[in-house]
Structures are given as structure tokens and as C-alpha cells.
Design an enzyme around this catalytic site. Structure first.
Site, short mmCIF file in Angstrom:
data_model
loop_
_atom_site.label_atom_id
_atom_site.label_comp_id
_atom_site.label_asym_id
_atom_site.label_seq_id
_atom_site.Cartn_x
_atom_site.Cartn_y
_atom_site.Cartn_z
N ASP A 226 0.82 -1.22 0.00
CA ASP A 226 0.00 0.00 0.00
C ASP A 226 0.85 1.26 0.00
OD1 ASP A 226 0.79 -0.83 2.58
OD2 ASP A 226 -0.74 0.39 3.55
N GLU B 284 -0.62 -2.12 5.25
CA GLU B 284 0.36 -2.08 6.34
C GLU B 284 0.28 -0.75 7.07
OE1 GLU B 284 3.56 -1.22 8.76
OE2 GLU B 284 3.38 -0.16 6.85
#
Length: 425
Positions: free
Chosen positions: A97, A163
Site C-alpha cells: 500500500d 500495512e
């Protein structure tokens, strides 16, 4: 006797050739890894929204003949590579991400993506290096898929979303992947993870046994006062003043109560919301922040004192306040025995002098949740650009964050070496 000598020589040369073949495949993969990284950098996606990123990863893994599962923890992808021989199960993890940051770098593959994040228009940028992690792991998957004969067991390639934390009200990240069984079927024995670092020179790996990154708690403080006209503060209770006193008080927990010679700790208030107009003392205020600790007992003490101080200070000024905590990550804890066992593997690929012991950092990583279930190692990979060696690197999570792509090949080598060495122990 002569026959046995010739036979041994033949297999010795075959092994050497096979090893050279592996090394050449790693070298050859570098251009692809850079190409993938640039694609992801130019097309970043926020947590739990990494749909196109996941699609590209899945297509690649399927092209290698791996067993591929998608949609884990919303956008996660897992590839399974079974070796030619039975053995242990090694998991390798990369986070995929990006962040709500508007890029300022002048790169040919600069991100120009604009989106809305929590009601505010913002750019989207891989300002923490997750694009490099993803590309590195895709490269490792391709290399190892060509050398199934060297794999004694199974490799799980875990591409993890969110994350940086899922959006409010959503689940996500490592915790959700574990909940959905990513460490099972087949059951993982160990897990390895890495993080590129803009402040570490290319070619250097940094590690630490035990706690290497802090636990992260998100806290919200709600302060209740009494609204009144800004010209008559005596007729109300000012929640903004109370908030200021609370913020000041919280810092004394760190400076006067936490034993910082044992482990580091941090309290940061990152957001304050209060009021609507310059001449109105509002009724309430909200403070949002984070607590970082490397010791469970210290975390318990700090949270207890934050609660006591918040409530007491507010009461002293005629208001009320409550505080709530939400765990974001646990302590990223490198299994000491496993770290000792695998340290020679890191030294083999980077050189002994380039594998350096580091102090713990107060940054957080949800890789820690994997380590609560199975033994794991998390290490830092050098990615400092040459220009930053003299002036200092821009921190992660900033618009000017930059990575030297030449550092990624060592990540491919490290993951590959760790995997094969662990399986052959």
C-alpha cells in the site's frame, strides 16, 4: 577409486554450475525489478484499495506457475511455490500500500494520482518504499520458480495490503491476513520481511535481535467544556485550553516518568479538532495521537498514566475528558535464536562488514503480528541515494522521500539466500 573421483568432480562442477546459474538469474532480474517498482510508484493505491496493484502481482505469479490466491484481507495476494523436495515452509512478506502524500520529486515515473482521504483531497505516493518491497518479492518469486530443484519445502510469497493501517471502521493488514488463514495450509514455519531505508547506504543491511520496532497505539482524547462567547471566557469552560494543558502534561510522562535508559518511548499528538469561529469558545475538542513503546510493561505504565493525567487535568480546569486506545501494531520482535541462525546468510550476500547491528526504532510495523504466531526476522535494506549521503536523507512518509533503485538487488539476494539456507539447515 578413479571412477569415484571423476563422479565426485562431475557432481561438484554440476553444483557449482547450478549455483552460478542461480546467481546469474538474480543479476538478470534486476531490470525487471526496477521496471515493476517504477510502475507501482507511478500508480500507487491506498490501504485496502490496492486492486490494480494486486492484479499485476497475481498475473505475474500465475505466469510463473505458482498456486495463487487473491482477495485475502480484501486485496492481498499469496503465491505458493512447492519445491521438488519435501521440507519446511518459509513465508516471505512484502507490503503493497501507499500513503496519502503528494509527491514533490521530479521523476519520470512520479505519482500524479489524486484522491480523497478522510474527506480531504490529497495526492497518493509510495512515500515509504512499499513499491520497492513489492517489486523485490516479485523478483524473488521469479528467481526461485526457476530453481525448484534447490527448494526443500514450500515458499509462500505474501503480498500484504494495508500495512499503513486500514481506513477507519475497516479491518485490514497483517492481522486480517492471519485471521483469514494466511499462515496455514500449508502451515508456515518461519517468516522473513524487509524494509528499505532511505537513511542507510546502498549495500548495507541493518538488523537487531529482539525488539527492533515499537508497538504502536492510537489514542483519542475527547475533552468536554462549556461553550460561551470568546469575549466572556469566565462564563464557560475552555476545552482548547484544557487540551493544551493535557498535551503539555502528557510529555512529562516521557521526560519524567518513563525509564528511557531501558527502552525508548514516544507520545505524539498529531491532530487537534475544536471550534468553528474565532470568537466562540467551543463546547468540545478532540485530540488524536500515538504512543510508541518497545517494552510491554512500559506501555502499560504509560497508558495508565495518560488516562489518569487526562481525566485529572480536565477536572482541574472545570471540564471532563476521556481517552481511548486502539492497538495498531505489536512490538516487531526478531526471534533471537532464528536471528543467530540466519545471520551468516545475510553476511554471505552483503559481506560481513555490511551487515550491521542497529538500535531499535520507534517506528511501527504490522509485520509484528506475523511474528506473534511464527518465528520471524525483519531487517532493513540500504536505499540511500548518492546525493543524500552529504545532505541527509528525506524521512519516510514525506513528499521528497527518495530511494536508490540499485539497492533493491541486495533485497532479492537476501530473501533468496535466507530461504534456501533455512530449508537446507
Amino acid at each position: 577409486m578413479r571412477y569415484l573421483f571423476i563422479l565426485a568432480l562431475f557432481f561438484g562442477n554440476l553444483t557449482a554450475f547450478s549455483q552460478n546459474d542461480l546467481e546469474q538469474d538474480i543479476i538478470d532480474i534486476e531490470s525487471k525489478v526496477i521496471e515493476w517498482r517504477r510502475h507501482f510508484h507511478e500508480n500507487p493505491e491506498l490501504s485496502n484499495q490496492e486492486f490494480k496493484t494486486a492484479e499485476k502481482i497475481a498475473v505475474h505469479l500465475k505466469s510463473l506457475g505458482l498456486e495463487v490466491e487473491t482477495g485475502i484481507a480484501i486485496t492481498g495476494v499469496v503465491g505458493v511455490l512447492k519445491g521438488d523436495q519435501p521440507g519446511k515452509v518459509v513465508a516471505l512478506r512484502a507490503d503493497i500500500d501507499a500513503l496519502p502524500v503528494t509527491e514533490r520529486n521530479n521523476l519520470p515515473f512520479k505519482s500524479t494520482v489524486i484522491t480523497e482521504f478522510l474527506g480531504t483531497e490529497t495526492g497518493v505516493m509510495h512515500a515509504c518504499g512499499h513499491d520497492t518491497h513489492t517489486a523485490i518479492l516479485m523478483g524473488v518469486a521469479e528467481v526461485l520458480s526457476k530453481h525448484k530443484d534447490k527448494i526443500k519445502g514450500t515458499v509462500k510469497f505474501i503480498f500484504q495490503p494495508a500495512e499503513e493501517g486500514p481506513p477507519p471502521g475497516e479491518e485490514g493488514g497483517a492481522k486480517l491476513m492471519i485471521k483469514e488463514g494466511v499462515l496455514e495450509n500449508p502451515k508456515v514455519d518461519v517468516i522473513f520481511g524487509l524494509h528499505i531505508n532511505a537513511g542507510t547506504p546502498v549495500g548495507v543491511i541493518k538488523y537487531k535481535k529482539g525488539g527492533i520496532m515499537a508497538s504502536v497505539e492510537r489514542f483519542v482524547i475527547n475533552v468536554k467544556g462549556k461553550q460561551t462567547h470568546g469575549s466572556q471566557p469566565w462564563s464557560g469552560v475552555d476545552p482548547i485550553l484544557i487540551s493544551a494543558k493535557i498535551i503539555d502534561g502528557l510529555q512529562t510522562i516521557i521526560s519524567r516518568e518513563a525509564k528511557l535508559t531501558d527502552e525508548a518511548a514516544v507520545i505524539t499528538v498529531g491532530k487537534i479538532t475544536a471550534g468553528t469561529r474565532f470568537n466562540i469558545i467551543p463546547e468540545s475538542a478532540e485530540l488524536i495521537g500515538t504512543v510508541r513503546t518497545l517494552d510491554p510493561a512500559m506501555r502499560e505504565m504509560i497508558e495508565r498514566r495518560m488516562k489518569e493525567m487526562t481525566e485529572t487535568i480536565a477536572k482541574a480546569y472545570g471540564g471532563e475528558a476521556t481517552i481511548t486506545f486502539r492497538n495498531q501494531t505489536s512490538i516487531t520482535f526478531n526471534d533471537p535464536e532464528l536471528t543467530d541462525q540466519m545471520l551468516p546468510s545475510l553476511q554471505k550476500v552483503a559481506g560481513t562488514q555490511n551487515v550491521q547491528l542497529m538500535k531499535a526504532t520507534t517506528g511501527g510495523e504490522d509485520f509484528s503480528y506475523f511474528q506473534e504466531v511464527v518465528p520471524g526476522i525483519y531487517f532493513f535494506l540500504g536505499g540511500m541515494t548518492p546525493s543524500e549521503e552529504s545532505k541527509g536523507a528525506f524521512p519516510h512518509h514525506t513528499p521528497d522521500f527518495m530511494i536508490d533503485e540499485s539497492g533493491m538487488l541486495l533485497g532479492v539476494k537476501a530473501f533468496t539466500q535466507l530461504t534456501l539456507d533455512y530449508m537446507n539447515e
